[in-house]
Design a protein around this motif. Structure first.
Motif, PDB file in Angstrom:
ATOM      1  N   GLU A  58      70.750  72.977  49.153  1.00 46.55           N
ATOM      2  CA  GLU A  58      70.384  74.355  49.873  1.00 46.55           C
ATOM      3  C   GLU A  58      69.856  73.967  51.157  1.00 46.55           C
ATOM      4  O   GLU A  58      69.404  72.943  51.434  1.00 46.55           O
ATOM      5  CB  GLU A  58      69.213  75.133  48.947  1.00 46.55           C
ATOM      6  CG  GLU A  58      69.690  75.198  47.489  1.00 46.55           C
ATOM      7  CD  GLU A  58      69.524  76.797  47.088  1.00 46.55           C
ATOM      8  OE1 GLU A  58      68.822  77.553  47.915  1.00 46.55           O
ATOM      9  OE2 GLU A  58      70.186  77.287  46.014  1.00 46.55           O
ATOM     10  N   ALA A  59      69.901  75.111  51.908  1.00 49.40           N
ATOM     11  CA  ALA A  59      69.152  75.010  53.306  1.00 49.40           C
ATOM     12  C   ALA A  59      68.550  76.607  53.476  1.00 49.40           C
ATOM     13  O   ALA A  59      69.114  77.279  52.973  1.00 49.40           O
ATOM     14  CB  ALA A  59      69.995  74.794  54.313  1.00 49.40           C
ATOM     15  N   LYS A  60      67.599  76.527  54.465  1.00 47.94           N
ATOM     16  CA  LYS A  60      66.858  77.690  54.478  1.00 47.94           C
ATOM     17  C   LYS A  60      66.817  78.182  55.878  1.00 47.94           C
ATOM     18  O   LYS A  60      66.868  77.420  56.959  1.00 47.94           O
ATOM     19  CB  LYS A  60      65.310  77.246  53.962  1.00 47.94           C
ATOM     20  CG  LYS A  60      64.285  78.423  54.373  1.00 47.94           C
ATOM     21  CD  LYS A  60      63.123  78.119  53.460  1.00 47.94           C
ATOM     22  CE  LYS A  60      61.966  77.134  54.340  1.00 47.94           C
ATOM     23  NZ  LYS A  60      61.427  77.994  55.278  1.00 47.94           N
ATOM     24  N   LEU A  61      67.137  79.460  56.170  1.00 45.44           N
ATOM     25  CA  LEU A  61      66.919  79.871  57.848  1.00 45.44           C
ATOM     26  C   LEU A  61      65.981  80.955  57.680  1.00 45.44           C
ATOM     27  O   LEU A  61      65.739  81.949  56.846  1.00 45.44           O
ATOM     28  CB  LEU A  61      68.335  80.311  57.864  1.00 45.44           C
ATOM     29  CG  LEU A  61      69.437  79.493  57.931  1.00 45.44           C
ATOM     30  CD1 LEU A  61      70.403  79.675  56.765  1.00 45.44           C
ATOM     31  CD2 LEU A  61      70.327  79.277  59.396  1.00 45.44           C
ATOM     32  N   THR A  62      65.487  81.153  58.752  1.00 45.54           N
ATOM     33  CA  THR A  62      64.516  82.137  59.226  1.00 45.54           C
ATOM     34  C   THR A  62      64.666  82.948  60.437  1.00 45.54           C
ATOM     35  O   THR A  62      64.946  82.243  61.553  1.00 45.54           O
ATOM     36  CB  THR A  62      63.064  81.542  59.151  1.00 45.54           C
ATOM     37  OG1 THR A  62      62.635  81.188  57.762  1.00 45.54           O
ATOM     38  CG2 THR A  62      62.083  82.975  59.173  1.00 45.54           C
ATOM     39  N   ILE A  63      64.671  84.207  60.402  1.00 46.37           N
ATOM     40  CA  ILE A  63      64.519  84.898  61.655  1.00 46.37           C
ATOM     41  C   ILE A  63      63.278  85.663  62.021  1.00 46.37           C
ATOM     42  O   ILE A  63      62.655  86.318  61.031  1.00 46.37           O
ATOM     43  CB  ILE A  63      65.771  85.927  61.867  1.00 46.37           C
ATOM     44  CG1 ILE A  63      66.000  86.351  63.259  1.00 46.37           C
ATOM     45  CG2 ILE A  63      66.058  86.929  60.801  1.00 46.37           C
ATOM     46  CD1 ILE A  63      67.253  87.106  63.651  1.00 46.37           C
ATOM     47  N   LEU A  64      62.486  85.553  63.013  1.00 46.00           N
ATOM     48  CA  LEU A  64      61.016  85.926  63.035  1.00 46.00           C
ATOM     49  C   LEU A  64      61.009  86.940  64.310  1.00 46.00           C
ATOM     50  O   LEU A  64      61.975  87.097  65.128  1.00 46.00           O
ATOM     51  CB  LEU A  64      60.147  84.670  63.636  1.00 46.00           C
ATOM     52  CG  LEU A  64      60.012  83.632  62.687  1.00 46.00           C
ATOM     53  CD1 LEU A  64      60.156  82.285  63.566  1.00 46.00           C
ATOM     54  CD2 LEU A  64      58.920  83.835  61.897  1.00 46.00           C
ATOM     55  N   GLY A  65      60.247  87.955  63.894  1.00 48.35           N
ATOM     56  CA  GLY A  65      60.015  89.207  64.561  1.00 48.35           C
ATOM     57  C   GLY A  65      61.226  89.923  64.963  1.00 48.35           C
ATOM     58  O   GLY A  65      61.685  90.253  66.145  1.00 48.35           O
ATOM     59  N   VAL A  66      61.735  90.484  63.832  1.00 47.22           N
ATOM     60  CA  VAL A  66      63.018  91.397  64.068  1.00 47.22           C
ATOM     61  C   VAL A  66      62.538  93.055  63.552  1.00 47.22           C
ATOM     62  O   VAL A  66      61.133  92.838  63.111  1.00 47.22           O
ATOM     63  CB  VAL A  66      63.978  91.327  63.176  1.00 47.22           C
ATOM     64  CG1 VAL A  66      64.879  90.007  63.489  1.00 47.22           C
ATOM     65  CG2 VAL A  66      63.488  91.128  61.732  1.00 47.22           C
ATOM     66  N   PRO A  67      62.892  93.934  64.492  1.00 45.73           N
ATOM     67  CA  PRO A  67      62.339  95.314  64.195  1.00 45.73           C
ATOM     68  C   PRO A  67      62.270  95.599  62.706  1.00 45.73           C
ATOM     69  O   PRO A  67      63.455  95.310  62.187  1.00 45.73           O
ATOM     70  CB  PRO A  67      63.234  96.188  65.170  1.00 45.73           C
ATOM     71  CG  PRO A  67      64.265  95.195  65.725  1.00 45.73           C
ATOM     72  CD  PRO A  67      64.030  93.837  65.251  1.00 45.73           C
ATOM     73  N   ASP A  68      61.158  96.227  62.287  1.00 45.46           N
ATOM     74  CA  ASP A  68      60.983  96.749  60.861  1.00 45.46           C
ATOM     75  C   ASP A  68      61.604  97.938  60.632  1.00 45.46           C
ATOM     76  O   ASP A  68      60.907  99.081  60.975  1.00 45.46           O
ATOM     77  CB  ASP A  68      59.500  96.508  60.516  1.00 45.46           C
ATOM     78  CG  ASP A  68      59.358  96.703  59.083  1.00 45.46           C
ATOM     79  OD1 ASP A  68      60.425  96.483  58.246  1.00 45.46           O
ATOM     80  OD2 ASP A  68      58.355  97.292  58.754  1.00 45.46           O
ATOM     81  N   GLU A  69      62.945  98.063  60.592  1.00 48.90           N
ATOM     82  CA  GLU A  69      63.328  99.440  60.463  1.00 48.90           C
ATOM     83  C   GLU A  69      64.736  99.512  59.695  1.00 48.90           C
ATOM     84  O   GLU A  69      65.218  98.451  59.305  1.00 48.90           O
ATOM     85  CB  GLU A  69      63.949 100.079  61.906  1.00 48.90           C
ATOM     86  CG  GLU A  69      64.942  98.927  62.592  1.00 48.90           C
ATOM     87  CD  GLU A  69      65.198  99.342  63.848  1.00 48.90           C
ATOM     88  OE1 GLU A  69      63.820  99.769  64.741  1.00 48.90           O
ATOM     89  OE2 GLU A  69      66.025  98.995  64.408  1.00 48.90           O
ATOM     90  N   PRO A  70      65.247 100.727  59.110  1.00 47.97           N
ATOM     91  CA  PRO A  70      66.176 100.620  58.068  1.00 47.97           C
ATOM     92  C   PRO A  70      67.804  99.771  58.824  1.00 47.97           C
ATOM     93  O   PRO A  70      67.741  99.826  59.902  1.00 47.97           O
ATOM     94  CB  PRO A  70      66.415 102.121  58.154  1.00 47.97           C
ATOM     95  CG  PRO A  70      65.191 102.949  58.381  1.00 47.97           C
ATOM     96  CD  PRO A  70      64.587 101.948  59.473  1.00 47.97           C
ATOM     97  N   GLY A  71      68.195  99.017  57.812  1.00 46.38           N
ATOM     98  CA  GLY A  71      69.435  98.666  58.342  1.00 46.38           C
ATOM     99  C   GLY A  71      69.236  97.168  58.802  1.00 46.38           C
ATOM    100  O   GLY A  71      70.382  96.458  59.262  1.00 46.38           O
TER     101      GLY A  71
END
Ligand code: ADP
Ligand code: ASP
Ligand code: MG
Length: 408
Positions: A261-274
């Motif tokens: 396994e490998a893990k990916l993170t995206i930080l600081g995305v807008p908290d909204e539907p979709g």
């Protein structure tokens, strides 16, 4: 006496001596009065050797040609095993997957079996011959050779057993059954006499490579009696059962792990539907399977999103995530390919709320940081740093007293 399907894995046919020993075992089974179909893997290391040859040419090889190449490993073994059987006076015939007509879809390297034409095989059995079939391979409706994914000979064996309505499908390997965890990682692991299909399915899907997951699925779907046994020692092995009745008392059946396994993170995305769709849509469009997913609770109006993929897909997933990041105006993208998933499996988890806390406490005691958690009715999985894998497995094995006879 009924028909028995026996499968011998790579280590069990790893040398001429071992192939001769397999021939003796197969002949002895026939002499007990059974009809016998044998499915074999490539000799140990052979499939990896073939993959390495292809990669020496560079670029990514065409999937169709890769399958033509990889299927040769098993073809060598079927011929050698038949020769060994002939030498000891047994009547036997070998068949490749396409000769038997193991029909699959055309998904090269991970083809699924659609049907089996057992006519030829039945004719041989009726004539008193042992039938030796190449595992791991089939043919699509255009006549192209396909392969069934790593460990796929298990699935060939179970599918043959289902098609021929065998009395039992016996998977002979280099351990004498299914253990509470991989005995190569935890020497105190205990052999299980029985395990339910449900639990075996969960163990296989969470990384226990003793049986390919599709083989277990197939056995469940067609009610194929399945047993895992040693090629080298006598014994009853482990029976995969359909009912809970008469099961061992333990509520936890075992510990599985997955190093891929490998893990990916995206930080600081807008908290909204979709937003989940914007992140995972492009990943799934690239045919990358996502396993665990976590979205943090938003602090301001942004949030962080983490998921895991197969380690082979990590570089491509990272590229895709970087593109998504610039489209969404995210703060940062990060990743870690040195992680593993460790899972506790058991039907007893359904009714026991204390199990998760015992698990987390055991990991904490060893100073193992949990990066992600996911739960279902019969499993709890955690993602941890790769370097803690062995320590984590042993800590959990002890904490749940899996080596002992006492119920947990
Ligand atoms: P084969 O070549 O016979 O198909 P595999 O290597 O695919 O053999 O599967 C057998 C191996 O599975 C064992 O050698 C063992 O290291 C590993 N394994 C992982 N989890 C378990 C488990 N729970 N019980 C037994 N073996 C396991
Ligand atoms: N030879 C194939 C592999 O190494 C299939 C198998 O052994 O089951 O994955
Ligand atoms: Mg295997």
């Amino acid at each position: 006496m009924g028909l028995i399907v026996q499968k011998y894995g790579g280590t069990s046919v790893g040398s001429i001596e071992r192939i001769q020993a397999v021939a003796q075992k197969v002949k002895a089974t026939q002499e007990k009065g059974h009809q016998v179909v044998v499915v074999v893997s490539a000799m140990s290391g052979e499939t990896n050797r073939l993959i390495a040859l292809a990669h020496e040419i560079g670029t990514s090889p065409a999937p169709r040609e890769m399958d033509v190449l990889l299927s040769t490993g098993e073809q060598v073994t079927i011929a050698l095993l038949c020769m060994a059987l002939h030498k000891i006076g047994a009547s036997a015939r070998s068949y490749t997957g396409s000769q038997v007509q193991i029909l699959t879809d055309n998904a090269h390297s991970k083809a699924r079996i659609r049907g089996i034409d057992g006519v030829r095989v039945s004719g041989d059995l009726q004539a008193g011959r042992i039938v030796v079939i190449a595992g791991f391979q089939g043919v699509d409706d255009q006549g192209n050779i396909t392969t069934l994914g790593r460990g796929g000979s298990d699935t060939t064996a179970v599918a043959m057993a289902a098609a021929l309505k065998a009395q039992e499908c016996q998977i002979f390997t280099d351990v004498d059954g299914v253990y509470t965890t991989d005995p190569r990682v935890e020497p105190k692991a205990r052999k299980l006499d029985r395990i339910t299909f449900e639990e075996m399915l969960e163990m296989a899907s969470l990384g226990s490579k003793v049986l390919q997951i599709r083989a277990v699925e197939f056995a469940g779907k067609y009610n194929v009696p399945l047993r895992v046994l040693s090629s080298f020692e006598e014994g009853e092995g482990t029976l995969i059962t359909f009912e809970d009745e008469g099961m061992e008392e333990a509520k936890i059946s075992g510990i599985a792990f997955n190093r891929d396994e490998a893990k990916l993170t995206i930080l600081g995305v807008p908290d909204e539907p979709g937003v989940a769709y914007s992140i995972l849509g492009p990943v799934s469009n690239a045919n990358i399977e996502v396993d665990m997913i976590i979205q943090n609770i938003a602090e301001d109006d942004t949030t962080d999103f983490t998921f895991t993929v197969h380690r082979n897909d990590y570089p491509q997933a990272l590229e895709i995530l970087k593109e998504t990041s610039s489209i969404l105006g995210a703060r940062e993208v990060s990743g870690n390919e040195y992680i593993v998933k460790l899972s506790l499996v058991g039907v007893g988890m359904r009714s026991h709320s204390g199990i998760a806390s015992t698990m987390f406490e055991a990991l904490a005691r060893e100073g193992i940081n949990i990066l992600m958690i996911s739960t279902s009715e019969i499993k709890i999985s955690v993602v941890i740093d790769e370097k803690y894998l062995e320590l984590g497995v042993r800590a959990l094995h002890d904490a749940f007293n899996l080596a002992g006879e006492l119920p947990v």
